[in-house]
Every structure is written in structure tokens, then in C-alpha cells.
Motif scaffolding. Structure first.
Motif, PDB file in Angstrom:
ATOM      1  N   PRO A 100       2.517   1.857   4.111  1.00 56.07           N
ATOM      2  CA  PRO A 100       2.972   1.828   5.345  1.00 56.07           C
ATOM      3  C   PRO A 100       4.537   2.056   5.360  1.00 56.07           C
ATOM      4  N   GLU A 101       5.343   2.227   6.646  1.00 52.66           N
ATOM      5  CA  GLU A 101       6.564   2.348   6.923  1.00 52.66           C
ATOM      6  C   GLU A 101       7.430   1.149   6.836  1.00 52.66           C
ATOM      7  N   TYR A 102       8.553   1.123   6.373  1.00 54.80           N
ATOM      8  CA  TYR A 102       9.429  -0.131   6.569  1.00 54.80           C
ATOM      9  C   TYR A 102       8.836  -1.222   5.784  1.00 54.80           C
ATOM     10  N   VAL A 103       8.437  -1.102   4.497  1.00 56.36           N
ATOM     11  CA  VAL A 103       7.811  -2.165   3.643  1.00 56.36           C
ATOM     12  C   VAL A 103       8.979  -3.113   3.120  1.00 56.36           C
ATOM     13  N   ASP A 104       8.971  -4.161   3.196  1.00 51.61           N
ATOM     14  CA  ASP A 104       9.994  -5.250   2.889  1.00 51.61           C
ATOM     15  C   ASP A 104      10.079  -5.300   1.198  1.00 51.61           C
ATOM     16  N   GLU A 105       8.909  -5.137   0.588  1.00 49.16           N
ATOM     17  CA  GLU A 105       9.005  -5.142  -0.941  1.00 49.16           C
ATOM     18  C   GLU A 105       9.330  -3.624  -1.449  1.00 49.16           C
ATOM     19  N   ARG A 106       9.606  -3.375  -2.575  1.00 47.26           N
ATOM     20  CA  ARG A 106       9.614  -2.283  -3.347  1.00 47.26           C
ATOM     21  C   ARG A 106       8.144  -1.616  -3.435  1.00 47.26           C
ATOM     22  N   PHE A 107       8.265  -0.211  -3.542  1.00 49.67           N
ATOM     23  CA  PHE A 107       6.882   0.107  -3.914  1.00 49.67           C
ATOM     24  C   PHE A 107       6.432   0.058  -5.251  1.00 49.67           C
ATOM     25  N   SER A 108       4.869  -0.396  -5.241  1.00 49.12           N
ATOM     26  CA  SER A 108       4.517  -0.553  -6.462  1.00 49.12           C
ATOM     27  C   SER A 108       2.853  -0.103  -6.300  1.00 49.12           C
ATOM     28  N   GLY A 109       2.032  -0.506  -7.430  1.00 47.37           N
ATOM     29  CA  GLY A 109       0.815   0.102  -6.934  1.00 47.37           C
ATOM     30  C   GLY A 109       0.083  -1.025  -6.577  1.00 47.37           C
ATOM     31  N   GLU A 110       0.687  -2.206  -6.046  1.00 47.40           N
ATOM     32  CA  GLU A 110      -0.051  -3.353  -5.504  1.00 47.40           C
ATOM     33  C   GLU A 110       0.465  -3.204  -4.141  1.00 47.40           C
ATOM     34  N   THR A 111       1.480  -2.359  -3.680  1.00 51.42           N
ATOM     35  CA  THR A 111       1.739  -2.423  -2.265  1.00 51.42           C
ATOM     36  C   THR A 111       0.733  -2.050  -1.159  1.00 51.42           C
ATOM     37  N   THR A 112       0.819  -2.535   0.056  1.00 55.21           N
ATOM     38  CA  THR A 112      -0.426  -2.366   0.855  1.00 55.21           C
ATOM     39  C   THR A 112      -0.624  -0.893   1.319  1.00 55.21           C
ATOM     40  N   LEU A 113      -1.541  -0.666   1.667  1.00 54.34           N
ATOM     41  CA  LEU A 113      -2.286   0.867   1.946  1.00 54.34           C
ATOM     42  C   LEU A 113      -2.414   0.880   3.237  1.00 54.34           C
ATOM     43  N   SER A 114      -1.563   1.773   4.029  1.00 57.37           N
ATOM     44  CA  SER A 114      -1.514   2.217   5.243  1.00 57.37           C
ATOM     45  C   SER A 114      -1.024   3.474   5.431  1.00 57.37           C
ATOM     46  N   PRO A 115      -1.988   4.715   5.382  1.00 53.71           N
ATOM     47  CA  PRO A 115      -1.377   6.111   5.289  1.00 53.71           C
ATOM     48  C   PRO A 115      -0.417   6.412   6.581  1.00 53.71           C
ATOM     49  N   ARG A 116       0.625   6.862   6.324  1.00 53.85           N
ATOM     50  CA  ARG A 116       1.390   7.212   7.553  1.00 53.85           C
ATOM     51  C   ARG A 116       1.302   8.738   8.133  1.00 53.85           C
ATOM     52  N   ASP A 243      11.087  12.054   9.641  1.00 52.47           N
ATOM     53  CA  ASP A 243       9.917  11.579   8.817  1.00 52.47           C
ATOM     54  C   ASP A 243      10.274  11.071   7.707  1.00 52.47           C
ATOM     55  N   GLU A 244      11.274  10.371   7.459  1.00 47.71           N
ATOM     56  CA  GLU A 244      12.110   9.716   6.172  1.00 47.71           C
ATOM     57  C   GLU A 244      11.183   8.750   5.566  1.00 47.71           C
ATOM     58  N   LEU A 245      11.069   9.070   4.210  1.00 49.37           N
ATOM     59  CA  LEU A 245      10.396   7.922   3.235  1.00 49.37           C
ATOM     60  C   LEU A 245      11.314   7.080   2.974  1.00 49.37           C
ATOM     61  N   TRP A 246      11.642   5.802   3.519  1.00 46.48           N
ATOM     62  CA  TRP A 246      12.567   5.027   3.016  1.00 46.48           C
ATOM     63  C   TRP A 246      11.955   4.101   2.118  1.00 46.48           C
ATOM     64  N   GLY A 247      12.792   3.381   1.064  1.00 44.65           N
ATOM     65  CA  GLY A 247      12.241   2.265   0.133  1.00 44.65           C
ATOM     66  C   GLY A 247      12.416   2.872  -1.294  1.00 44.65           C
ATOM     67  N   VAL A 248      12.426   1.992  -2.187  1.00 41.08           N
ATOM     68  CA  VAL A 248      12.654   2.455  -3.701  1.00 41.08           C
ATOM     69  C   VAL A 248      11.440   1.822  -4.376  1.00 41.08           C
ATOM     70  N   VAL A 249      11.026   2.291  -5.695  1.00 40.44           N
ATOM     71  CA  VAL A 249       9.891   1.828  -6.446  1.00 40.44           C
ATOM     72  C   VAL A 249      10.603   0.451  -7.471  1.00 40.44           C
TER      73      VAL A 249
END
Length: 279
Positions: A100-116, A243-249
Motif C-alpha cells: 500500500p501507499e504511505y506505509v509507515d515501516e520500511r518495505f520487507s517481505g512481511e509488509t502488508t499487501l494491498s496492490p496499488r 504515481d510516486e513510489l515512496w519508501g525504502v527497503v
């Protein structure tokens, strides 16, 4: 080992094939819906890498309502072939846009799934079908990445937003979306290919999902200003967001799984973008 590569994305895949050399072969697109041809191509392979982050027709927009259907049809041959070829390690390479957009945590394999977008919906459908059939003998790796930087194998305009900044700087200014405090992942195509190759040579016990990136948490305005100062350009804030993809891994997972360290640093990526700047 022999590695098959399918779903050529036109950028990462050519670099990967070049890196893997003689151990890899590309599966032609016409084989994906022809079981006989596909089985022949996979006969001696222990790993199949499928680029799953785009529709088969590159001219289709990411949010085209036909994108999920086309991606499902494209991948069904791969998913069926995996069931027929025991011992085949399937690697699906896609985008972080399944999160999903604007996730609070960094991206990982465990991040919530919600196709944008529609393409991310198709990607996630394929990932879920593949994971349903993951076993110890036939494991599945899901790799997700975005904002990949570098130059195409055959030459041409560089990929990634820093290359876009360098091109804009030639006009005298760099437009920064939003207030400039947002952060975007940055990873070079050489490091993406290195990660994929490492996963191919070291399969998981059954299944895994990894976010690929470096986790460099630098506000986008600082990157723009660093480039502008070197190229004699100005920085303008509040450029339209596209349609920016903000966030880091969260790179700790990669380091733990693969002892990953980037081969191409931030300054190297910036220098490559400036040296190959084009409109």
C-alpha cells in the motif's frame, strides 16, 4: 546448474542474462502458452526466473483494466510447468507496488499487501498461486523491487529517477515532487541482478518473499540538490507527483539471507546519471 529466464522486461532481464552467461537461457514468449515447447526449454533447468512485474504488452498502462487478465494468462503456463517439473526453483521478480501507499515501516517481505494498481493486482495473483504450490523439492522465491537505476544493455536513455533528474538539469532546473522530504528506494541494476543470481544459487527451504533495495534514507530534495550543484542547475519544489513510489527497503533481511552488500554506491549511481544525461 541451468537457469531459464522468462517474461523479459527489457531492462533487468538483459542485464541478468548477460551476468549469468552460459548457465542461462531465455524462454521465448511463444513458449509460455505451448506446454511442449516450455517443457523442452525447462528440461535441464533447476531454476526458472520469471519477470512478473509487467503485462506482456509493454505499451499497456499499469492501471489498464486488462493488465491483470493478461498477466494471469501469461503466467499460467509457467505455473503449470512448475507442477510438471519437480525440483524446479521458481523465482518471481516483481514490483514493490503490491504494497500500500504511505506505509509507515520500511518495505520487507512481511509488509502488508494491498496492490496499488491493476498491474500490481496481476502480479500478486501470480505470486499467490505460485506460493500455494511451493514445496521443499520445488521452492518459490518472491523478489520485489522498484526505482532500479542504470543503463540499458544495448545503450540508450538511463533508467531511474536520478537519470530523470540529470536530464532535467540540462534544461537548467530539477523538479522535485512534493515538499522534497519524501524518500525513494535506489538500487542499481547490477545489484538487482546480483541478488537474483544469489537467490537462484541458494534456494529457500520452501518459500520466501524479499524486498530488494539498499535502504538509503535520503530525502529526495537532498539528492536533487547534490546533482543540481554539480550540473549548474536550480531545484524547484512541488513538481507534480506522478504515481510516486515512496519508501525504502529494510535491507537487514537481505544482509541476513544473502550477506548482501551493494557493489554500486549512491555516488556511483549519481555520477553515472550525470555522465549519461539526456533529454
Amino acid at each position: 546448474m541451468r537457469i531459464a529466464v522468462s517474461g523479459n522486461d527489457g531492462f533487468i532481464a538483459p542485464h541478468l542474462l548477460e551476468m549469468l552467461g552460459d548457465v542461462a537461457s531465455e524462454i521465448p514468449s511463444e513458449a509460455l502458452d505451448n506446454p511442449r515447447l516450455l517443457d523442452g526449454a525447462l528440461a535441464s533447468c533447476t531454476c526458472l526466473i520469471h519477470f512478473n512485474g509487467h503485462p506482456p504488452n509493454s505499451e499497456i498502462e499499469r492501471n489498464d483494466p486488462d493488465a491483470p487478465r493478461l498477466m494471469k494468462e501469461w503466467a499460467r503456463g509457467i505455473l503449470d510447468a512448475k507442477k510438471r517439473h519437480q525440483g524446479l526453483h521458481l523465482i518471481l521478480v516483481g514490483s514493490l507496488r503490491v504494497h500500500p501507499e504511505y506505509v509507515d515501516e520500511r518495505f520487507s517481505g512481511e509488509t502488508t499487501l494491498s496492490p496499488r494498481d491493476a498491474t500490481a493486482e496481476g502480479q500478486l495473483w501470480v505470486e499467490e498461486r505460485a506460493l500455494e504450490n511451493a514445496t521443499e523439492d520445488s521452492p518459490v522465491s518472491i523478489l520485489r523491487v522498484s526505482n532500479v537505476h542504470g543503463l540499458p544493455v544495448g545503450g540508450g536513455k538511463g533508467r531511474g529517477y536520478l537519470h530523470s533528474f540529470a536530464g532535467e538539469a540540462l534544461t537548467g532546473w530539477i523538479g522535485v515532487p512534493g515538499d522534497g522530504q519524501g524518500m525513494k528506494e535506489i538500487i542499481h541494476v547490477a545489484d538487482v541482478c546480483s541478488i537474483i543470481a544469489e537467490v537462484a544459487h541458494s534456494p529457500p527451504p520452501t518459500r520466501e518473499a524479499l524486498a530488494m533495495g539498499n535502504g538509503w534514507a535520503t530525502p529526495i530534495s537532498e539528492l536533487a540538490e547534490a546533482m543540481a550543484s554539480k550540473m549548474g542547475a536550480d531545484v524547484q519544489m512541488w513538481a507534480p507527483e506522478k504515481d510516486e513510489l515512496w519508501g525504502v527497503v529494510e535491507v537487514g533481511y537481505l544482509k541476513e539471507r544473502l550477506e548482501y552488500e551493494p557493489m554500486v554506491g549512491m555516488e556511483d549511481i549519481i555520477q553515472e546519471a550525470m555522465a549519461n544525461a539526456s533529454f
